[in-house]
Motif scaffolding. Structure first.
Motif, PDB file in Angstrom:
ATOM      1  N   GLU A   4       0.829  -1.205   0.000  1.00 22.53           N
ATOM      2  CA  GLU A   4       0.000   0.000   0.000  1.00 22.53           C
ATOM      3  C   GLU A   4       0.866   1.258   0.000  1.00 22.53           C
ATOM      4  N   GLY A   6       0.589   5.183   0.985  1.00 26.22           N
ATOM      5  CA  GLY A   6      -0.297   6.092   1.710  1.00 26.22           C
ATOM      6  C   GLY A   6      -0.988   5.399   2.868  1.00 26.22           C
ATOM      7  N   PHE A   8      -1.725   6.626   5.883  1.00 26.81           N
ATOM      8  CA  PHE A   8      -2.598   7.533   6.641  1.00 26.81           C
ATOM      9  C   PHE A   8      -2.764   6.979   8.057  1.00 26.81           C
ATOM     10  N   THR A  12      -6.774   0.839   5.993  1.00 31.35           N
ATOM     11  CA  THR A  12      -6.704  -0.275   5.038  1.00 31.35           C
ATOM     12  C   THR A  12      -5.868  -1.413   5.609  1.00 31.35           C
ATOM     13  N   GLU A  27       4.288   5.435   4.167  1.00 30.28           N
ATOM     14  CA  GLU A  27       3.722   6.753   4.492  1.00 30.28           C
ATOM     15  C   GLU A  27       4.853   7.787   4.508  1.00 30.28           C
ATOM     16  N   ILE A  28       4.609   8.926   3.887  1.00 31.55           N
ATOM     17  CA  ILE A  28       5.666   9.937   3.789  1.00 31.55           C
ATOM     18  C   ILE A  28       5.643  10.934   4.947  1.00 31.55           C
ATOM     19  N   LEU A  32       2.254  10.839  10.756  1.00 31.36           N
ATOM     20  CA  LEU A  32       1.373   9.726  10.387  1.00 31.36           C
ATOM     21  C   LEU A  32       2.151   8.416  10.391  1.00 31.36           C
ATOM     22  N   GLY A  51       8.692   7.169   3.992  1.00 36.65           N
ATOM     23  CA  GLY A  51       9.346   7.791   2.848  1.00 36.65           C
ATOM     24  C   GLY A  51       8.404   7.872   1.661  1.00 36.65           C
ATOM     25  N   ASP A  52       9.009   8.144   0.508  1.00 32.81           N
ATOM     26  CA  ASP A  52       8.223   8.354  -0.707  1.00 32.81           C
ATOM     27  C   ASP A  52       7.902   7.012  -1.359  1.00 32.81           C
ATOM     28  N   ALA A  53       6.632   6.850  -1.703  1.00 36.26           N
ATOM     29  CA  ALA A  53       6.197   5.626  -2.389  1.00 36.26           C
ATOM     30  C   ALA A  53       7.022   5.373  -3.645  1.00 36.26           C
ATOM     31  N   ASP A  73      -2.605   4.556  -3.098  1.00 30.42           N
ATOM     32  CA  ASP A  73      -3.494   5.538  -2.462  1.00 30.42           C
ATOM     33  C   ASP A  73      -2.672   6.654  -1.804  1.00 30.42           C
ATOM     34  N   GLY A  74      -1.393   6.751  -2.175  1.00 33.78           N
ATOM     35  CA  GLY A  74      -0.495   7.707  -1.520  1.00 33.78           C
ATOM     36  C   GLY A  74      -0.372   8.993  -2.320  1.00 33.78           C
ATOM     37  N   HIS A  75      -1.145   9.976  -1.928  1.00 29.65           N
ATOM     38  CA  HIS A  75      -1.081  11.292  -2.589  1.00 29.65           C
ATOM     39  C   HIS A  75      -1.441  12.335  -1.551  1.00 29.65           C
ATOM     40  N   SER A  77      -3.372  14.746   0.528  1.00 32.05           N
ATOM     41  CA  SER A  77      -4.815  14.698   0.783  1.00 32.05           C
ATOM     42  C   SER A  77      -5.260  15.801   1.732  1.00 32.05           C
ATOM     43  N   THR A  81      -1.538  15.870   5.926  1.00 39.86           N
ATOM     44  CA  THR A  81      -0.981  14.753   5.153  1.00 39.86           C
ATOM     45  C   THR A  81       0.278  15.239   4.441  1.00 39.86           C
ATOM     46  N   GLY A  82       1.040  14.316   3.919  1.00 39.21           N
ATOM     47  CA  GLY A  82       2.326  14.652   3.327  1.00 39.21           C
ATOM     48  C   GLY A  82       2.296  14.619   1.810  1.00 39.21           C
TER      49      GLY A  82
HETATM   50  C1  LIG Z   1      -5.841   9.167   0.903  1.00 36.29           C
HETATM   51  S1  LIG Z   1      -4.667   9.010   2.213  1.00 36.29           S
HETATM   52  C2  LIG Z   1      -4.466   7.272   2.366  1.00 36.29           C
HETATM   53  C3  LIG Z   1      -5.608   6.576   3.068  1.00 36.29           C
HETATM   54  C4  LIG Z   1      -5.252   5.183   3.506  1.00 36.29           C
HETATM   55  N1  LIG Z   1      -4.805   4.353   2.396  1.00 36.29           N
HETATM   56  C5  LIG Z   1      -6.396   4.522   4.231  1.00 36.29           C
HETATM   57  O1  LIG Z   1      -6.748   3.409   3.932  1.00 36.29           O
HETATM   58  O2  LIG Z   1      -6.983   5.118   5.133  1.00 36.29           O
HETATM   59  C6  LIG Z   1      -3.164   9.483   1.433  1.00 36.29           C
HETATM   60  C7  LIG Z   1      -1.903   9.328   2.287  1.00 36.29           C
HETATM   61  O3  LIG Z   1      -0.762   9.291   1.431  1.00 36.29           O
HETATM   62  C8  LIG Z   1       0.314   9.966   2.044  1.00 36.29           C
HETATM   63  N2  LIG Z   1       1.254  10.318   0.950  1.00 36.29           N
HETATM   64  C9  LIG Z   1       1.207  11.386   0.126  1.00 36.29           C
HETATM   65  N3  LIG Z   1       2.184  11.326  -0.787  1.00 36.29           N
HETATM   66  C10 LIG Z   1       2.881  10.183  -0.532  1.00 36.29           C
HETATM   67  C11 LIG Z   1       4.011   9.567  -1.141  1.00 36.29           C
HETATM   68  N4  LIG Z   1       4.607  10.110  -2.207  1.00 36.29           N
HETATM   69  N5  LIG Z   1       4.475   8.416  -0.608  1.00 36.29           N
HETATM   70  C12 LIG Z   1       3.862   7.861   0.492  1.00 36.29           C
HETATM   71  N6  LIG Z   1       2.788   8.391   1.093  1.00 36.29           N
HETATM   72  C13 LIG Z   1       2.285   9.541   0.592  1.00 36.29           C
HETATM   73  C14 LIG Z   1      -0.350  11.135   2.753  1.00 36.29           C
HETATM   74  O4  LIG Z   1       0.447  11.658   3.769  1.00 36.29           O
HETATM   75  C15 LIG Z   1      -1.646  10.473   3.257  1.00 36.29           C
HETATM   76  O5  LIG Z   1      -1.464   9.968   4.547  1.00 36.29           O
END
Ligand SMILES: C[S@@+](CC[C@H](N)C(=O)[O-])C[C@H]1O[C@@H](n2cnc3c(N)ncnc32)[C@H](O)[C@@H]1O
Length: 154
Positions: A4, A6, A8, A12, A27-28, A32, A51-53, A73-75, A77, A81-82
């Motif tokens: 996964e 992201g 958060f 999930t 998670e970045i 979180l 770190g970064d996905a 799902d990592g973007h 938000s 959030t990051g």
């Molecule tokens: C929509 S939420 C994810 C929800 C989560 N999957 C759930 O089931 O509840 C997006 C998460 O992605 C993280 N995020 C944003 N960019 C990212 C990246 N490049 N790599 C990893 N995580 C990232 C944000 O900090 C945020 O916590």
């Protein structure tokens, strides 16, 4: 195996605990990540990476011994959030994942498809679909609810 991007708050991860033999989530955001790492500290099957996905997800997929479910799902938000090198890295991630050669039968999902081309900072829907077809030309693809579903041949 669930992979996964992201984490958060770990909703999930929590849902998949009874269903997956191994879970890797990335998670970045510092805070979180700390919370999720604490939340799942007693779950040996869960790895919460920081770190970064774009860096961690292809590496995690490369370790899969059988076909994983990959939930992108990592973007960014909103507040709290990051954000990594890209606000929505899913199109780039698809190419990077293809390069490591996921096992036959892998399923990838890109969540929040409604935002592509609608949110001003997101890639367009065309960019997402082009990236998906370039990365996985033999895959079956469809949109279910709010996710692009990419099924690699078994
Ligand atoms: C929509 S939420 C994810 C929800 C989560 N999957 C759930 O089931 O509840 C997006 C998460 O992605 C993280 N995020 C944003 N960019 C990212 C990246 N490049 N790599 C990893 N995580 C990232 C944000 O900090 C945020 O916590």
């Amino acid at each position: 195996m669930l992979v996964e991007s992201g984490t958060f708050l770990g909703g999930t991860v929590k849902f998949f605990l009874p269903h997956a033999e191994r879970i890797v989530t990335v998670e970045i955001d510092d805070q979180l990540h700390r919370w999720a790492a604490m939340r799942f500290a007693d779950e040996p099957k869960v790895e919460v990476l920081h770190g970064d996905a774009l860096t961690h997800i292809p590496r995690a997929v490369a370790t899969a011994e059988s076909a994983p479910l990959i939930w992108l799902d990592g973007h960014y938000s909103g507040h709290g959030t990051g954000q990594g090198a890209e606000l929505e890295p899913a199109p780039s991630l698809l190419g990077l994942i293809a390069e490591v050669g996921p096992p036959a039968g892998t399923t990838l999902l890109v969540d929040d498809v409604r935002l592509f081309g609608a949110h001003r900072d997101f890639p367009t829907l065309h960019m997402l679909l082009s990236a998906a077809f370039d990365a996985f030309p033999a895959a079956q693809m469809n949109v279910e609810l709010d996710s692009l579903v990419i099924r690699l041949p078994a």
